[in-house]
Design an enzyme around this catalytic site. Sequence first.
Site, PDB file in Angstrom:
ATOM      1  N   ASP A 150     147.768  10.704  26.049  1.00 28.23           N
ATOM      2  CA  ASP A 150     147.017  11.413  25.013  1.00 28.23           C
ATOM      3  C   ASP A 150     146.987  12.889  25.382  1.00 28.23           C
ATOM      4  OD1 ASP A 150     145.241  12.505  23.213  1.00 28.23           O
ATOM      5  OD2 ASP A 150     143.773  10.887  23.381  1.00 28.23           O
TER       6      ASP A 150
ATOM      7  N   ASN B 227     141.182  16.634  27.173  1.00 26.84           N
ATOM      8  CA  ASN B 227     141.296  15.648  28.249  1.00 26.84           C
ATOM      9  C   ASN B 227     141.593  16.289  29.601  1.00 26.84           C
ATOM     10  OD1 ASN B 227     140.853  13.599  26.429  1.00 26.84           O
ATOM     11  ND2 ASN B 227     143.018  13.144  26.127  1.00 26.84           N
TER      12      ASN B 227
ATOM     13  N   ASP C  23     140.026  10.733  30.342  1.00 25.78           N
ATOM     14  CA  ASP C  23     140.456   9.875  29.236  1.00 25.78           C
ATOM     15  C   ASP C  23     141.762   9.146  29.535  1.00 25.78           C
ATOM     16  OD1 ASP C  23     140.920   8.589  26.859  1.00 25.78           O
ATOM     17  OD2 ASP C  23     140.238  10.258  25.628  1.00 25.78           O
TER      18      ASP C  23
ATOM     19  N   SER D 251     137.370  10.683  18.790  1.00 21.72           N
ATOM     20  CA  SER D 251     137.711   9.747  17.725  1.00 21.72           C
ATOM     21  C   SER D 251     137.128   8.355  17.946  1.00 21.72           C
ATOM     22  CB  SER D 251     139.234   9.645  17.586  1.00 21.72           C
ATOM     23  OG  SER D 251     139.817   9.285  18.824  1.00 21.72           O
TER      24      SER D 251
ATOM     25  N   ALA E  61     132.093  15.880  35.879  1.00 18.28           N
ATOM     26  CA  ALA E  61     132.929  16.942  36.447  1.00 18.28           C
ATOM     27  C   ALA E  61     132.734  18.229  35.661  1.00 18.28           C
ATOM     28  CB  ALA E  61     134.396  16.531  36.431  1.00 18.28           C
TER      29      ALA E  61
END
Length: 449
Positions: free
Chosen positions: A290, A295, A309, A140, A248
């Site tokens: 979040d 994530n 994140d 986003s 990663a």
Amino acid sequence: MTTNASSTGLAVPSRRLGRLWHLGRATTDLAAGIGVRGMIDMARNGGRTDGRIQLSPAATKRFTDRLARMRGAVMKVGQLMSMDGTDVFTPEAAEIMATLRDRAEAMPMSQLNRVLTSELGRDWNKAFRRFEFQPIAAASIGQVHRAETRDGRRLALKIQFPGVRESIDSDIDNLGFLARNLGMMPKGIDPQPLLDEARVQLHREADYEAEAASMMDYRALVGEDADFFVPRVHADLSTSRILAMDFADGVPIDRLADGRYRQAERERAATLLTRLMLRELFEFGLAQTDPNFGNFLYDADSGRIVLLDFGATNTIPSTLAESYRLLSRAALEDDAAGLRQASVQLGYIGEEDPEDKVAALIELIRLSSEIFAADGPYDFGTSNLFERVYTRGRDLFLDDAFTRMPDPSSMFLHRKFVGVFMLCRRLRARIDFRDMLMPYLSARDQCAS
């Protein structure tokens, strides 16, 4: 430098009227897809037994395409709607809504180059041996590119969409306009405190320097853990609009549900993230709030979960953690007085609220606590708890039982809690949440202030 791929997306609309137009079109697409009968069903359930929204795949695609074009705050809302759309939407529509978790339209190459030049200088490319222009992820607020520096570091660079930071205020104002004028809120409830908190949170998420600091703080708390990996921040290539971190390997955590992974692997991942959620609340005093499944990456080779994140990282005051401790203890003991006390502390109810509304909300909390009231592992794979909570909560909403907004600072913790439990459901996991929770209910003041 890898140059054989390119970003071909459309520019982010940034002016308030333009974004309101796009948001209005998205709302129209959603309403048209639901249809008149669906709108009536949404309002009063229309005699349906499952309470799901019958949204056509074509209408859902138009809706998600619009939000993906807009990015920013309104796409965040769409992502939250998609966290487990199977509870609200038909399976076909839920599958398409789920695409919002993994994509936004990538910015055009010209915009990408302007951001890199503005943030890292005209010779930004000289820092890299290889830079992949095709993003490996877009969400986003920004998109992620894989790169390798001249000195051999394998990096993931999160690069912010131009205009998104500047559009946050207009997005929040537009969402507030729709909430107040389209009957999206119960009577008597002012959504402004929640919108103001969302505004602060989104501005924080758009500040990559703040995210870098949160990422380093969280990495220090996790330490050298055999189960979790928090990437390092590379400050020399990070700015307020670019965040450089270790690259990663791994797949989004919800991919463990696709049948290639053993039940034991799914349950281990669900248990680890549930336990981490409790550590955040009662030990760290810091939570990544979040719940987007993207994530969390699962590295099958090492068995570690990669945590990504940290833009939505919130500190948790010890008083707030103590209120959740009281609520959990009261739910386990079925202590109505304790549930009421904790609910007042958390802002769910007021001291002078009518008894019938208090009783209805307490009963909803009792229903929600089924997960940790179970004696032994709770089977998320066979549970229909989310449907029951959704249906009961919707009915209370329509009956104007909600008379106030909870403390806005706690709303983002709710998002984390629900996200973790939805992941447990997605993975069809059986976890003993009660066993994990019990050690925290007998201790006090463990959470950092």
